[in-house]
Design an enzyme around this catalytic site. Structure first.
Site, PDB file in Angstrom:
ATOM      1  N   CYS A  89      19.783  91.257 -21.969  1.00  0.00           N
ATOM      2  CA  CYS A  89      18.893  92.426 -22.042  1.00  0.00           C
ATOM      3  C   CYS A  89      17.407  92.081 -22.020  1.00  0.00           C
ATOM      4  O   CYS A  89      16.670  92.531 -21.139  1.00  0.00           O
ATOM      5  CB  CYS A  89      19.214  93.217 -23.307  1.00  0.00           C
ATOM      6  SG  CYS A  89      20.966  93.484 -23.611  1.00  0.00           S
ATOM      7  N   HIS A 145      13.613  96.634 -26.937  1.00  0.00           N
ATOM      8  CA  HIS A 145      14.099  95.245 -26.934  1.00  0.00           C
ATOM      9  C   HIS A 145      13.137  94.257 -26.285  1.00  0.00           C
ATOM     10  O   HIS A 145      13.541  93.303 -25.622  1.00  0.00           O
ATOM     11  CB  HIS A 145      15.471  95.155 -26.261  1.00  0.00           C
ATOM     12  CG  HIS A 145      16.339  94.078 -26.852  1.00  0.00           C
ATOM     13  ND1 HIS A 145      17.526  93.661 -26.292  1.00  0.00           N
ATOM     14  CD2 HIS A 145      16.172  93.323 -27.978  1.00  0.00           C
ATOM     15  CE1 HIS A 145      18.074  92.712 -27.022  1.00  0.00           C
ATOM     16  NE2 HIS A 145      17.271  92.492 -28.065  1.00  0.00           N
TER      17      HIS A 145
END
Length: 519
Positions: A89, A145
């Site tokens: 990610c 993130h």
């Protein structure tokens, strides 16, 4: 699927490149406007990232998947069959947001962990900042993130006017909580991670326990579009939580697969994908209602391969999220909308996620880039189907973390070289390097050869797209050439910034919410 014959050994006649590894200059690629006839109205950019979506988990690869809205966009636009991301990610997001390879920003190792006192380096200019410079209003909803230990890492400090979502890599869909181990297991710490941030205002800690997060995100996305002045160009980054684990979804979505999928985890996962597709449909409807759809460019792709552990399907490719086999880094995706001249086909040209930065800033937004990046402007290829200006890319250099993976890899034309352990972490072990056949009524594995920690792989992806045959011993001259190229990439890469996690991240210190302030 019938087993593929081993590629016939052939003579390597000619290599048409100069040995280089530095980033491309800002002048690389096309700088054409999206369409000269459309210059009077701004191009809205709707960029949608799915989280851990498998290659085989949309309807154009597996017609048992119920994704009519994405299928409609694919039919009206272009299916991207050769788009690459990173294996996890955070590295994909840093590559997208900076146009630089993650190995050149120190963000290549695993992901930003919940208590990590680090984030996307603040001296790097972001895609959202570059778009703001040419008048875009910028919004992001869902997963961030990219670091959260201090305010400077948060969305409002990285070029976004508005943000609604979670800072970390995952959370429970209903309670919006996670521990330092993520949403999967209890830990020493636990806290809520749901926030609304508006530039120039105090951050709002959202208390919506028991509300399914995707529905909250759907409402906020539609609100942002509804409130937007369509005379201003919009950049909307929709960073879906779906179908990231935990595989939890309201029963009505899983029920679509009650008769076709007996495995409960796979059924829930499939329901997550269909729910995500439904949100895509609502986004389209809202854009049409606002009179913005015809002026919108829509990009959708996964941030990496699917997680086999949670029943994603990367079939027929080998590998799981977190590996550097094709199943880990080849992203299912599409592009549709304004400026796309050739439509209704599958595009097999080579693209990398870093290319989106210069393509959107230069050719779509008609801005400029004056700093060095690795991405190239691929607009001419995307919009017309012409040959991509990209012939190679660095996959990763990650060799500096003690007692963990040592790996470096690149793609060069149809060849792929991997040196070392082919994953983001030594925790990625078999069966994550294998292939799994549908239907998912159990893990029907097509086992791959055993993995050694220091193997060198050379794959001919044109003749062996599923990476079954290691040709490193068959082509010594080619291997040496590619190893020299990889060494050149090593020279311009930097070690990963991966500090020990800080106990000062404890949400109890911040009113029960995951919050900045511990670095």
């Amino acid at each position: 699927m019938a087993k593929m014959a081993k590629p016939t050994k052939v003579l390597l006649i000619m290599l048409f490149v100069t040995l280089t590894a530095g980033g491309s200059s800002s002048d690389s690629g096309s700088n054409s406007a999206a369409s000269s006839s459309e210059e009077q109205s701004p191009t809205h950019i709707i960029y949608m990232l799915a989280d851990d979506l498998g290659w085989n988990d949309l309807s154009w690869h597996d017609n048992s998947m119920i994704t009519p809205n994405l299928q409609r966009l694919a039919d009206e636009g272009v299916i991207l069959e050769n788009l690459y991301t990173m294996a996890a990610c955070s590295p994909t997001r840093t590559s997208l947001m900076t146009g630089k390879y993650a190995s050149r920003t120190g963000t290549q190792h695993i992901v930003f962990l919940p208590c990590a006192p680090t984030g996307l380096p603040t001296d790097l200019k972001t895609l959202s900042e570059s778009l703001k410079e040419v008048g875009y209003k910028t919004y992001t909803v869902g997963k961030w993130h990219l670091g959260m230990c201090k305010e400077e890492y948060l969305p409002n400090s990285r070029g976004f006017d508005k943000f609604y979502g979670f800072y970390q890599g995952g959370m429970d869909y209903y309670t919006h909580t996670l521990s330092e181990f993520g949403p999967f297991a209890p830990g020493q710490f636990s806290g809520v991670d749901l926030h609304e941030d508006i530039a120039g205002q105090t951050s709002i800690r959202v208390n919506a326990t028991s509300s399914y997060s995707t529905e909250l995100f759907r409402d906020k996305i539609l609100q942002y579009i509804d409130d937007h002045d369509k005379s201003d160009p919009m950049f909307l980054l929709v960073s879906f939580q779906q179908p990231h684990s935990p595989t939890d979804v309201p029963s009505k979505w899983a029920a679509f697969y009650a008769d076709s999928v007996s495995n409960l985890v796979r059924r829930n996962y499939s329901g997550q994908v269909t729910l995500m597709d439904d949100v895509v449909g609502d986004i389209r409807d809202k854009l049409e209602e606002k009179g913005m759809f015809d002026d919108s460019l829509i990009i959708f792709h996964s941030d990496n391969g699917g997680s086999v552990r949670f029943m994603a399907s990367n079939w027929p490719y080998r590998g799981n999220k977190g590996t550097y086999f094709e199943g880990g880094i080849k992203a299912v995706g599409l592009i549709a909308g304004k400026g796309i001249q050739k439509t209704g086909y599958k595009n097999y040209e080579l693209y990398h996620v870093t290319d989106m930065y210069p393509t959107l800033v230069k050719s779509v937004a008609e801005g400029t880039i004056t700093h060095e990046i690795d991405g190239v402007d691929i607009w001419q290829s995307l919009s017309t189907g012409s040959q991509s200006p990209r012939a190679e890319f660095l996959i990763v250099v990650d060799e500096d973390i003690p007692q963990d993976t040592k790996v470096a890899a690149l793609r060069y034309h149809d060849w792929k070289l991997i040196e070392g352990y082919p994953a983001i972490s030594m925790q990625q072990r078999s069966p994550f390097f294998d292939r799994y056949k549908p239907p998912y009524n159990g893990m029907d594995v097509v086992a791959s050869p055993p993995i050694a920690d220091t193997t060198t792989w050379l794959f001919d992806l044109r003749n062996d797209p599923y990476e079954e045959y290691n040709l490193a011993d068959d082509y010594p001259c080619l291997l040496q050439f590619l190893q020299c190229k990889l060494d050149a990439y090593r020279e311009v890469s930097i070690p990963p910034v991966f500090p020990p996690e800080s106990p000062n991240c404890n949400p109890a210190l911040y009113g029960g919410y995951w919050s900045p302030g511990f670095c």
